[in-house]
Design a protein around this motif. Structure first.
Motif, PDB file in Angstrom:
ATOM      1  N   GLN A  84       0.900  -1.199   0.057  1.00  0.00           N
ATOM      2  CA  GLN A  84       0.017  -0.158   0.107  1.00  0.00           C
ATOM      3  C   GLN A  84       0.818   1.295   0.069  1.00  0.00           C
ATOM      4  O   GLN A  84       0.856   2.210  -0.669  1.00  0.00           O
ATOM      5  N   VAL A  85       2.029   1.330   0.802  1.00  0.00           N
ATOM      6  CA  VAL A  85       2.907   2.293   0.844  1.00  0.00           C
ATOM      7  C   VAL A  85       3.773   2.174  -0.468  1.00  0.00           C
ATOM      8  O   VAL A  85       3.599   3.731  -1.050  1.00  0.00           O
ATOM      9  N   THR A  86       4.124   1.380  -1.039  1.00  0.00           N
ATOM     10  CA  THR A  86       4.515   1.628  -2.543  1.00  0.00           C
ATOM     11  C   THR A  86       3.643   2.125  -3.523  1.00  0.00           C
ATOM     12  O   THR A  86       3.951   3.011  -4.220  1.00  0.00           O
ATOM     13  N   ALA A  87       2.317   1.678  -3.446  1.00  0.00           N
ATOM     14  CA  ALA A  87       1.401   2.325  -4.478  1.00  0.00           C
ATOM     15  C   ALA A  87       0.953   3.708  -4.251  1.00  0.00           C
ATOM     16  O   ALA A  87       1.145   4.444  -5.098  1.00  0.00           O
ATOM     17  N   HIS A  88       0.987   3.950  -2.972  1.00  0.00           N
ATOM     18  CA  HIS A  88       0.604   5.372  -2.719  1.00  0.00           C
ATOM     19  C   HIS A  88       1.883   6.264  -3.191  1.00  0.00           C
ATOM     20  O   HIS A  88       1.757   7.142  -3.853  1.00  0.00           O
ATOM     21  N   ILE A  89       3.242   5.812  -2.761  1.00  0.00           N
ATOM     22  CA  ILE A  89       4.372   6.767  -3.477  1.00  0.00           C
ATOM     23  C   ILE A  89       4.501   6.689  -5.005  1.00  0.00           C
ATOM     24  O   ILE A  89       4.803   7.838  -5.665  1.00  0.00           O
ATOM     25  N   GLN A  90       4.032   5.531  -5.435  1.00  0.00           N
ATOM     26  CA  GLN A  90       4.113   5.606  -7.164  1.00  0.00           C
ATOM     27  C   GLN A  90       3.247   6.211  -7.869  1.00  0.00           C
ATOM     28  O   GLN A  90       3.330   7.105  -8.863  1.00  0.00           O
ATOM     29  N   ASP A 101      10.913  11.030  -5.406  1.00  0.00           N
ATOM     30  CA  ASP A 101      12.068  10.415  -4.922  1.00  0.00           C
ATOM     31  C   ASP A 101      12.207  10.765  -3.591  1.00  0.00           C
ATOM     32  O   ASP A 101      13.012   9.945  -2.753  1.00  0.00           O
ATOM     33  N   VAL A 102      12.082  12.108  -2.972  1.00  0.00           N
ATOM     34  CA  VAL A 102      12.479  12.491  -1.592  1.00  0.00           C
ATOM     35  C   VAL A 102      11.345  11.533  -0.727  1.00  0.00           C
ATOM     36  O   VAL A 102      12.168  11.104   0.118  1.00  0.00           O
ATOM     37  N   VAL A 103      10.236  11.242  -0.920  1.00  0.00           N
ATOM     38  CA  VAL A 103       9.470  10.361  -0.155  1.00  0.00           C
ATOM     39  C   VAL A 103      10.069   8.858  -0.182  1.00  0.00           C
ATOM     40  O   VAL A 103      10.251   8.344   0.926  1.00  0.00           O
ATOM     41  N   GLU A 104      10.578   8.401  -1.300  1.00  0.00           N
ATOM     42  CA  GLU A 104      11.030   7.001  -1.410  1.00  0.00           C
ATOM     43  C   GLU A 104      12.440   7.127  -0.385  1.00  0.00           C
ATOM     44  O   GLU A 104      12.637   6.072   0.129  1.00  0.00           O
ATOM     45  N   THR A 105      13.178   8.155  -0.869  1.00  0.00           N
ATOM     46  CA  THR A 105      14.461   8.129   0.069  1.00  0.00           C
ATOM     47  C   THR A 105      14.234   8.271   1.257  1.00  0.00           C
ATOM     48  O   THR A 105      14.849   7.387   1.964  1.00  0.00           O
ATOM     49  N   LEU A 106      13.437   9.074   1.963  1.00  0.00           N
ATOM     50  CA  LEU A 106      13.132   9.099   3.495  1.00  0.00           C
ATOM     51  C   LEU A 106      12.553   7.847   3.715  1.00  0.00           C
ATOM     52  O   LEU A 106      12.843   7.379   5.104  1.00  0.00           O
ATOM     53  N   ARG A 107      11.581   7.053   3.184  1.00  0.00           N
ATOM     54  CA  ARG A 107      11.089   6.074   3.410  1.00  0.00           C
ATOM     55  C   ARG A 107      12.249   4.866   3.857  1.00  0.00           C
ATOM     56  O   ARG A 107      12.305   4.114   4.895  1.00  0.00           O
ATOM     57  N   ASN A 111      -3.839   8.799   5.455  1.00  0.00           N
ATOM     58  CA  ASN A 111      -3.726   9.018   3.944  1.00  0.00           C
ATOM     59  C   ASN A 111      -2.220   9.429   3.492  1.00  0.00           C
ATOM     60  O   ASN A 111      -2.021   9.894   2.332  1.00  0.00           O
ATOM     61  N   ASN A 112      -1.394   9.099   4.208  1.00  0.00           N
ATOM     62  CA  ASN A 112       0.015   9.213   4.032  1.00  0.00           C
ATOM     63  C   ASN A 112       0.965   7.892   4.633  1.00  0.00           C
ATOM     64  O   ASN A 112       0.519   7.380   5.600  1.00  0.00           O
ATOM     65  N   PRO A 113       2.280   7.735   3.838  1.00  0.00           N
ATOM     66  CA  PRO A 113       3.157   6.803   4.677  1.00  0.00           C
ATOM     67  C   PRO A 113       3.160   7.156   5.937  1.00  0.00           C
ATOM     68  O   PRO A 113       3.681   8.285   6.504  1.00  0.00           O
TER      69      PRO A 113
END
Length: 136
Positions: free
Chosen positions: A11-17, A25-31, A48-50
């Motif tokens: 779900q987090v991956t889908a949300h970020i995509q 990219d900022v969100v994925e790197t922070l993740r 509604n956010n990671p």
């Protein structure tokens, strides 16, 4: 036919995509930084956010104290705010955590990848200090 259920991580991956490329990219790197700080940190979608929480053993507590919740992302077009619900408990003398909210939350703000790279050590330090405060 039953609808397939995604795992929290999926779900987090889908949300970020689905995010605007300007912050994806900022969100994925922070993740990845958050998850790699400690093996007992997990993720899910909350508000509604990671969001990230502690999965390890913990003494019984009042759920209104947000002891398991570490970080909730708050996503904006030109910045990513990490909300630490109990950030006031962390002894951060660097100024990395911002805000003085009565409910005890503190914020860390990231504008871009350069900002993420400059603040990675401070982010990991705050998470490590927060984990040390948990009553196990």
């Amino acid at each position: 036919m039953p609808k397939s259920t995604l795992t929290d991580q999926q779900q987090v991956t889908a949300h970020i995509q689905k995010l605007d490329p300007a912050i994806r990219d900022v969100v994925e790197t922070l993740r990845q930084i958050i998850l790699n700080t400690d093996g007992e940190i997990a993720e899910h979608i909350k508000w509604n956010n990671p969001s990230f929480y502690y999965t390890g053993e913990i003494a019984p507590f009042d759920p209104k104290e947000y002891k398991r919740d570490i970080i909730v992302m708050n996503l904006h077009k030109n910045r990513v705010m990490l909300v630490f619900p109990s950030g006031a408990k962390v002894d951060d003398t660097t100024g990395f955590l911002e805000g003085d909210y009565k409910d005890g939350r503190r914020l860390a703000i990231f504008k871009d990848m350069e900002d993420v790279q400059a603040k990675t050590a401070a982010l990991q330090d705050v998470i490590t200090k927060w984990l040390a405060l948990i009553e196990k």
